[in-house]
Design a protein around this motif. Structure first.
Motif, PDB file in Angstrom:
ATOM      1  N   ASP A 139     113.938 -28.300  11.065  1.00  0.00           N
ATOM      2  CA  ASP A 139     114.089 -29.756  11.120  1.00  0.00           C
ATOM      3  C   ASP A 139     112.745 -30.458  11.297  1.00  0.00           C
ATOM      4  O   ASP A 139     112.501 -31.498  10.681  1.00  0.00           O
ATOM      5  N   LEU A 140     111.877 -29.911  12.153  1.00  0.00           N
ATOM      6  CA  LEU A 140     110.573 -30.532  12.404  1.00  0.00           C
ATOM      7  C   LEU A 140     109.736 -30.633  11.130  1.00  0.00           C
ATOM      8  O   LEU A 140     109.072 -31.636  10.891  1.00  0.00           O
ATOM      9  N   PHE A 141     109.760 -29.591  10.326  1.00  0.00           N
ATOM     10  CA  PHE A 141     108.903 -29.541   9.149  1.00  0.00           C
ATOM     11  C   PHE A 141     109.584 -29.994   7.863  1.00  0.00           C
ATOM     12  O   PHE A 141     108.913 -30.503   6.971  1.00  0.00           O
ATOM     13  N   GLN A 142     110.888 -29.799   7.754  1.00  0.00           N
ATOM     14  CA  GLN A 142     111.546 -30.055   6.486  1.00  0.00           C
ATOM     15  C   GLN A 142     112.863 -30.799   6.620  1.00  0.00           C
ATOM     16  O   GLN A 142     113.681 -30.785   5.702  1.00  0.00           O
ATOM     17  N   GLY A 143     113.044 -31.469   7.751  1.00  0.00           N
ATOM     18  CA  GLY A 143     114.232 -32.302   7.899  1.00  0.00           C
ATOM     19  C   GLY A 143     114.200 -33.437   6.884  1.00  0.00           C
ATOM     20  O   GLY A 143     113.149 -33.792   6.343  1.00  0.00           O
ATOM     21  N   ARG A 144     115.332 -34.019   6.627  1.00  0.00           N
ATOM     22  CA  ARG A 144     115.463 -35.051   5.591  1.00  0.00           C
ATOM     23  C   ARG A 144     114.464 -36.191   5.775  1.00  0.00           C
ATOM     24  O   ARG A 144     113.768 -36.587   4.842  1.00  0.00           O
ATOM     25  N   THR A 145     114.354 -36.715   6.978  1.00  0.00           N
ATOM     26  CA  THR A 145     113.453 -37.837   7.234  1.00  0.00           C
ATOM     27  C   THR A 145     111.995 -37.415   7.110  1.00  0.00           C
ATOM     28  O   THR A 145     111.170 -38.167   6.591  1.00  0.00           O
ATOM     29  N   VAL A 146     111.660 -36.216   7.557  1.00  0.00           N
ATOM     30  CA  VAL A 146     110.286 -35.714   7.446  1.00  0.00           C
ATOM     31  C   VAL A 146     109.891 -35.598   5.981  1.00  0.00           C
ATOM     32  O   VAL A 146     108.799 -36.015   5.584  1.00  0.00           O
ATOM     33  N   VAL A 147     110.768 -35.072   5.159  1.00  0.00           N
ATOM     34  CA  VAL A 147     110.485 -34.949   3.728  1.00  0.00           C
ATOM     35  C   VAL A 147     110.312 -36.331   3.107  1.00  0.00           C
ATOM     36  O   VAL A 147     109.427 -36.536   2.261  1.00  0.00           O
ATOM     37  N   MET A 148     111.092 -37.291   3.549  1.00  0.00           N
ATOM     38  CA  MET A 148     110.943 -38.657   3.038  1.00  0.00           C
ATOM     39  C   MET A 148     109.568 -39.222   3.406  1.00  0.00           C
ATOM     40  O   MET A 148     108.909 -39.858   2.564  1.00  0.00           O
ATOM     41  N   ILE A 149     109.135 -39.001   4.630  1.00  0.00           N
ATOM     42  CA  ILE A 149     107.810 -39.465   5.054  1.00  0.00           C
ATOM     43  C   ILE A 149     106.730 -38.786   4.219  1.00  0.00           C
ATOM     44  O   ILE A 149     105.791 -39.441   3.745  1.00  0.00           O
ATOM     45  N   GLU A 150     106.843 -37.482   4.021  1.00  0.00           N
ATOM     46  CA  GLU A 150     105.873 -36.766   3.199  1.00  0.00           C
ATOM     47  C   GLU A 150     105.815 -37.345   1.791  1.00  0.00           C
ATOM     48  O   GLU A 150     104.728 -37.551   1.247  1.00  0.00           O
ATOM     49  N   ASP A 151     106.967 -37.627   1.223  1.00  0.00           N
ATOM     50  CA  ASP A 151     107.016 -38.177  -0.136  1.00  0.00           C
ATOM     51  C   ASP A 151     106.341 -39.543  -0.212  1.00  0.00           C
ATOM     52  O   ASP A 151     105.626 -39.842  -1.173  1.00  0.00           O
ATOM     53  N   VAL A 152     106.553 -40.389   0.790  1.00  0.00           N
ATOM     54  CA  VAL A 152     105.917 -41.708   0.812  1.00  0.00           C
ATOM     55  C   VAL A 152     104.397 -41.559   0.911  1.00  0.00           C
ATOM     56  O   VAL A 152     103.641 -42.213   0.186  1.00  0.00           O
ATOM     57  N   PHE A 153     103.931 -40.689   1.819  1.00  0.00           N
ATOM     58  CA  PHE A 153     102.482 -40.458   1.956  1.00  0.00           C
ATOM     59  C   PHE A 153     101.889 -39.958   0.647  1.00  0.00           C
ATOM     60  O   PHE A 153     100.831 -40.417   0.214  1.00  0.00           O
ATOM     61  N   LYS A 154     102.553 -39.011   0.001  1.00  0.00           N
ATOM     62  CA  LYS A 154     102.050 -38.469  -1.260  1.00  0.00           C
ATOM     63  C   LYS A 154     101.995 -39.551  -2.331  1.00  0.00           C
ATOM     64  O   LYS A 154     101.012 -39.658  -3.062  1.00  0.00           O
ATOM     65  N   GLU A 155     103.046 -40.341  -2.416  1.00  0.00           N
ATOM     66  CA  GLU A 155     103.089 -41.406  -3.414  1.00  0.00           C
ATOM     67  C   GLU A 155     101.959 -42.411  -3.199  1.00  0.00           C
ATOM     68  O   GLU A 155     101.255 -42.781  -4.134  1.00  0.00           O
ATOM     69  N   ARG A 156     101.768 -42.820  -1.962  1.00  0.00           N
ATOM     70  CA  ARG A 156     100.723 -43.813  -1.652  1.00  0.00           C
ATOM     71  C   ARG A 156      99.323 -43.269  -1.886  1.00  0.00           C
ATOM     72  O   ARG A 156      98.413 -44.031  -2.172  1.00  0.00           O
ATOM     73  N   ARG A 157      99.168 -41.982  -1.734  1.00  0.00           N
ATOM     74  CA  ARG A 157      97.839 -41.376  -1.904  1.00  0.00           C
ATOM     75  C   ARG A 157      97.649 -40.770  -3.286  1.00  0.00           C
ATOM     76  O   ARG A 157      96.603 -40.185  -3.569  1.00  0.00           O
ATOM     77  N   GLY A 158      98.660 -40.861  -4.124  1.00  0.00           N
ATOM     78  CA  GLY A 158      98.556 -40.324  -5.472  1.00  0.00           C
ATOM     79  C   GLY A 158      98.547 -38.804  -5.543  1.00  0.00           C
ATOM     80  O   GLY A 158      98.055 -38.224  -6.501  1.00  0.00           O
ATOM     81  N   VAL A 159      99.120 -38.165  -4.535  1.00  0.00           N
ATOM     82  CA  VAL A 159      99.177 -36.702  -4.502  1.00  0.00           C
ATOM     83  C   VAL A 159     100.362 -36.236  -5.330  1.00  0.00           C
ATOM     84  O   VAL A 159     101.485 -36.718  -5.163  1.00  0.00           O
ATOM     85  N   THR A 160     100.118 -35.279  -6.226  1.00  0.00           N
ATOM     86  CA  THR A 160     101.199 -34.800  -7.087  1.00  0.00           C
ATOM     87  C   THR A 160     101.632 -33.366  -6.787  1.00  0.00           C
ATOM     88  O   THR A 160     102.566 -32.872  -7.383  1.00  0.00           O
ATOM     89  N   SER A 161     100.957 -32.700  -5.847  1.00  0.00           N
ATOM     90  CA  SER A 161     101.303 -31.304  -5.542  1.00  0.00           C
ATOM     91  C   SER A 161     102.613 -31.244  -4.746  1.00  0.00           C
ATOM     92  O   SER A 161     103.046 -32.221  -4.151  1.00  0.00           O
ATOM     93  N   ASP A 162     103.189 -30.058  -4.732  1.00  0.00           N
ATOM     94  CA  ASP A 162     104.414 -29.814  -3.959  1.00  0.00           C
ATOM     95  C   ASP A 162     104.104 -29.364  -2.540  1.00  0.00           C
ATOM     96  O   ASP A 162     105.012 -29.092  -1.762  1.00  0.00           O
ATOM     97  N   GLN A 163     102.812 -29.275  -2.199  1.00  0.00           N
ATOM     98  CA  GLN A 163     102.419 -28.818  -0.866  1.00  0.00           C
ATOM     99  C   GLN A 163     102.950 -29.776   0.192  1.00  0.00           C
ATOM    100  O   GLN A 163     102.960 -30.991   0.011  1.00  0.00           O
TER     101      GLN A 163
END
Length: 129
Positions: A50-74
């Motif tokens: 949950d800490l690393f891959q919970g639904r909300t955490v993944v959403m936050i990661e996706d927003v950060f990636k989008e804003r920073r133009g990151v396209t990797s799956d890391q």
């Protein structure tokens, strides 16, 4: 498992160490000074997931990636530190195998800088886990 053994031996004030497989949500190995019921250890694995891959955490990661133009799956979050009343818990994602997370539990009195330095060193030395 060598990683867990090395974390227990080399991280200051370490009371327990474990490894969680994020792909399956299973605790692969654990070494602790105390005995714990299996259901508590299963909950540790679930909480780590949950800490690393919970639904909300993944959403936050996706927003950060989008804003920073990151396209990797890391995954964006690599380390998480949690302090409880008496303990400090450090969760570290393995750099070469993102689905592997090490968990280190220390006394709250641990020097956090040394905790990070030693845990990172052990993780790096283990490399391919």
């Amino acid at each position: 498992m060598m990683l867990v053994k090395n974390l227990r031996q080399e991280v200051p004030e370490c009371l327990a160490a474990g490894v969680v497989d994020m792909a399956t949500g299973m605790l692969l190995s654990v070494d602790t000074v105390d005995s714990h019921p299996p259901e508590v250890l299963d909950l540790l694995a679930a909480a780590t997931l949950d800490l690393f891959q919970g639904r909300t955490v993944v959403m936050i990661e996706d927003v950060f990636k989008e804003r920073r133009g990151v396209t990797s799956d890391q995954h964006y979050f690599q380390e998480i530190l949690v302090n409880s009343e008496n303990l400090t818990h450090l969760f570290l994602r393995n750099n070469t195998h993102e689905d592997i997370v090490a968990v280190v539990v220390c006394r709250r009195s641990v020097n956090v800088g040394m905790l990070f330095a030693q845990a990172r060193r052990v993780m790096k030395e283990q490399g391919e886990y």
